[in-house]
Design a protein around this motif. Sequence first.
Motif, mmCIF file in Angstrom:
data_model
loop_
_atom_site.group_PDB
_atom_site.id
_atom_site.type_symbol
_atom_site.label_atom_id
_atom_site.label_comp_id
_atom_site.label_asym_id
_atom_site.label_seq_id
_atom_site.Cartn_x
_atom_site.Cartn_y
_atom_site.Cartn_z
ATOM 1 N N HIS A 59 4.358 6.576 -9.582
ATOM 2 C CA HIS A 59 5.016 7.105 -10.773
ATOM 3 C C HIS A 59 6.351 6.427 -11.064
ATOM 4 C CE1 HIS A 59 6.679 9.116 -7.289
ATOM 5 N NE2 HIS A 59 7.743 9.452 -8.002
ATOM 6 N N ARG A 60 6.885 5.676 -10.120
ATOM 7 C CA ARG A 60 8.198 5.052 -10.291
ATOM 8 C C ARG A 60 8.113 3.886 -11.278
ATOM 9 N NH1 ARG A 60 12.338 7.602 -9.496
ATOM 10 N NH2 ARG A 60 13.567 6.349 -8.061
ATOM 11 N N ARG A 61 9.201 3.671 -11.999
ATOM 12 C CA ARG A 61 9.197 2.687 -13.081
ATOM 13 C C ARG A 61 9.693 1.313 -12.630
ATOM 14 N NH1 ARG A 61 12.737 4.605 -17.833
ATOM 15 N NH2 ARG A 61 14.224 4.761 -16.091
ATOM 16 N N LEU A 62 9.180 0.297 -13.311
ATOM 17 C CA LEU A 62 9.674 -1.071 -13.229
ATOM 18 C C LEU A 62 10.056 -1.482 -14.642
ATOM 19 C CD1 LEU A 62 6.878 -2.623 -10.958
ATOM 20 C CD2 LEU A 62 9.079 -1.722 -10.205
ATOM 21 N N ILE A 63 11.288 -1.895 -14.829
ATOM 22 C CA ILE A 63 11.810 -2.207 -16.156
ATOM 23 C C ILE A 63 12.277 -3.655 -16.176
ATOM 24 C CG2 ILE A 63 13.542 -1.609 -17.906
ATOM 25 C CD1 ILE A 63 13.694 1.178 -16.469
ATOM 26 N N GLU A 117 12.710 -4.553 -23.929
ATOM 27 C CA GLU A 117 12.433 -4.267 -22.527
ATOM 28 C C GLU A 117 10.993 -3.816 -22.345
ATOM 29 O OE1 GLU A 117 16.655 -3.003 -20.494
ATOM 30 O OE2 GLU A 117 15.431 -1.404 -21.332
ATOM 31 N N ARG A 118 10.396 -4.264 -21.246
ATOM 32 C CA ARG A 118 9.053 -3.836 -20.886
ATOM 33 C C ARG A 118 9.167 -2.815 -19.766
ATOM 34 N NH1 ARG A 118 6.863 -8.432 -19.848
ATOM 35 N NH2 ARG A 118 7.348 -8.504 -17.619
ATOM 36 N N VAL A 119 8.513 -1.679 -19.940
ATOM 37 C CA VAL A 119 8.533 -0.620 -18.940
ATOM 38 C C VAL A 119 7.115 -0.398 -18.441
ATOM 39 C CG1 VAL A 119 9.142 1.767 -18.415
ATOM 40 C CG2 VAL A 119 10.498 0.475 -20.083
ATOM 41 N N THR A 120 6.938 -0.450 -17.146
ATOM 42 C CA THR A 120 5.645 -0.161 -16.552
ATOM 43 C C THR A 120 5.863 0.743 -15.344
ATOM 44 O OG1 THR A 120 3.577 -1.156 -15.744
ATOM 45 C CG2 THR A 120 5.635 -2.175 -15.022
ATOM 46 N N THR A 121 4.780 1.115 -14.699
ATOM 47 C CA THR A 121 4.873 1.940 -13.494
ATOM 48 C C THR A 121 4.378 1.132 -12.293
ATOM 49 O OG1 THR A 121 2.634 2.832 -13.717
ATOM 50 C CG2 THR A 121 4.440 4.034 -14.822
ATOM 51 N N VAL A 122 4.755 1.580 -11.117
ATOM 52 C CA VAL A 122 4.281 0.920 -9.901
ATOM 53 C C VAL A 122 2.758 0.990 -9.829
ATOM 54 C CG1 VAL A 122 4.257 1.075 -7.378
ATOM 55 C CG2 VAL A 122 6.425 1.238 -8.619
ATOM 56 N N HIS A 178 0.819 -1.215 0.000
ATOM 57 C CA HIS A 178 0.000 0.000 0.000
ATOM 58 C C HIS A 178 0.852 1.264 0.000
ATOM 59 C CE1 HIS A 178 -3.736 -2.110 0.188
ATOM 60 N NE2 HIS A 178 -3.398 -2.753 1.296
ATOM 61 N N ARG A 179 1.988 1.236 0.667
ATOM 62 C CA ARG A 179 2.887 2.395 0.640
ATOM 63 C C ARG A 179 3.388 2.649 -0.779
ATOM 64 N NH1 ARG A 179 6.550 5.578 3.474
ATOM 65 N NH2 ARG A 179 8.637 5.719 2.540
ATOM 66 N N ALA A 180 3.822 1.575 -1.462
ATOM 67 C CA ALA A 180 4.301 1.729 -2.831
ATOM 68 C C ALA A 180 3.184 2.229 -3.745
ATOM 69 C CB ALA A 180 4.848 0.401 -3.343
ATOM 70 N N GLU A 181 1.991 1.657 -3.595
ATOM 71 C CA GLU A 181 0.856 2.036 -4.433
ATOM 72 C C GLU A 181 0.467 3.492 -4.222
ATOM 73 O OE1 GLU A 181 -3.421 -0.035 -5.338
ATOM 74 O OE2 GLU A 181 -2.966 0.393 -3.235
ATOM 75 N N GLN A 182 0.455 3.944 -2.986
ATOM 76 C CA GLN A 182 -0.028 5.277 -2.663
ATOM 77 C C GLN A 182 0.995 6.374 -2.922
ATOM 78 O OE1 GLN A 182 -1.009 5.977 1.522
ATOM 79 N NE2 GLN A 182 -2.797 7.154 0.872
ATOM 80 N N LEU A 183 2.280 6.083 -2.631
ATOM 81 C CA LEU A 183 3.295 7.138 -2.690
ATOM 82 C C LEU A 183 4.179 7.103 -3.927
ATOM 83 C CD1 LEU A 183 4.548 7.097 1.019
ATOM 84 C CD2 LEU A 183 2.728 8.494 0.008
#
Length: 541
Positions: free
Chosen positions: A25-29, A36-41, A17-22
Amino acid sequence: MLGLMQDRPLALPHVFHRAEQLFGHRRLITAETSGERVTTVADWAVRVRRLATVLDSLGLSADARVGTFCWNTDRHLELYLAAPCTGRVLHTLNIRLFPEQLVYIVNHAEDEVVFVDRSLLPLLWPLVDKFETVRHIVVIDDGADHEIPSDPRVRDYEELLAAAEPFAGRFTVEEENSAAAMCYTSGTTGNPKGVVYSHRSAVLHSLITLTSDAFALSERDVVLPIVPMFHANAWGIPYGALLAGAELVFPGPNMTPEAIVGQLERHRVTVTGGVPTIWMGVRPLLADHDLSSLRAIICGGSAVPRSLSEAYREAIGIPMLHAWGMTETSPIASVSSRRSHQEAWSEDERADARARQGQPVPFVDLRIADPESGEELPWDDRATGELQAAGPWIAKEYYRGEGGGTQFTQDGWLRTGDVASVDKWGFVRLVDRTKDLVKSGGEWISSVDLENEIMAHPAVAEAAVIAIPHEKWTERPLACVVVKPGQSLTAEELIEFLTPRVAKWWLPDAVEFIDEVPKTSVGKFSKKTLRDKFAGYTLPS
């Protein structure tokens, strides 16, 4: 009198929940076969919520063991949270185990489902009929072209997620001591043994990875965990990075040195971690890449050769950050980060300190003891004994009581099987594994120290030392050496190099040049394989 603080469980739903809420916008690559697949948290979090619903729809029991047979990817990270946040137990399966060991582990843990990357399906599918409790095989399509069996047990990961509604509301785990994940260790005798991590232990361990004298993970970091996610939860790095809000880069199936250094450079990675053999492979490529973004190269799993760490310091300006632990310690127990008392030391003295396994991190207690009498030994850097550990993320027993408790002391400390000395500052120096020491004429020779001196030779790529029976001295050391491509080395030249560096009676009685030091399933040197290979070896008289 009791404190008047809120009693809230230390559990992994808070990390999610902390990652989801705050940090949405951060990326996961993730590296894939096609790019490469790029998504956001934020997008990842929606998929975690869908996956939570999927686990219910598959009819899994409330505390089902959820097996994963996957590379380091953002999809694997989805399982890292969805399973424990719904009360299930994440069970990461080592993709490099022998088939018989894998079957034993799946059946011993009673996995109900196994999620598998398509590229790994050929390794898993031949064993499926031997799995006694597995009802579903869920295939995660990572771009590989391996045929997917037509079998009612096989389900498609993306199809399941697409059909599922995201779990609404907040995940809750009421009992912080309930199981969150499990990992089997083959580092003990007999069958692999299950280590079961609790929500509490996982959260506390994650917090330590954020501390400045451990990994100092923060929101400003870009983290590349090369250590496999099936190996002690990738040293806790995925959970720690999510808790901190760091970006994560995953190597996927391509673990070549070229692919790794490419990701480090391309994504301006600041923190990365892997075993020494990974960094030995990357070392020749350092001069051709800009790795100036790196602030920490975490290295552990086995002793880090001083020469390897110094090669990185000379090439890119930072040495290895040496850490020590084991599956039973979740695994971070000590980190050799720089301390104020070292500031006045010479660079050579600091290099020696970096080669140590470091001080215990907060909440971990370490001691050395005589393995026979149990007497605790002093921290004088001379006494050597078995290293023992205690703390809130240290195992107290194995799953189902395997091993009969022999790896735990009567007062509840973990017997690590490592032989160590400790200096007055509390810095641990591993001398060897108890089973890898060479006993020559009643005196012990550290195979680790001797290997480090051998690998300091500029022509040596890898080296492992094993004990060979000797009629007069009981045992003597045999050096198994891999020479760097394009280099040449003789046994006589190596002994001449070692002579001023080690005691005369430490010098190997023989040197065997081999193509490669065999590795275990987690990338450590496999001394057992070498001992089997050289069983019956006759030392020169």
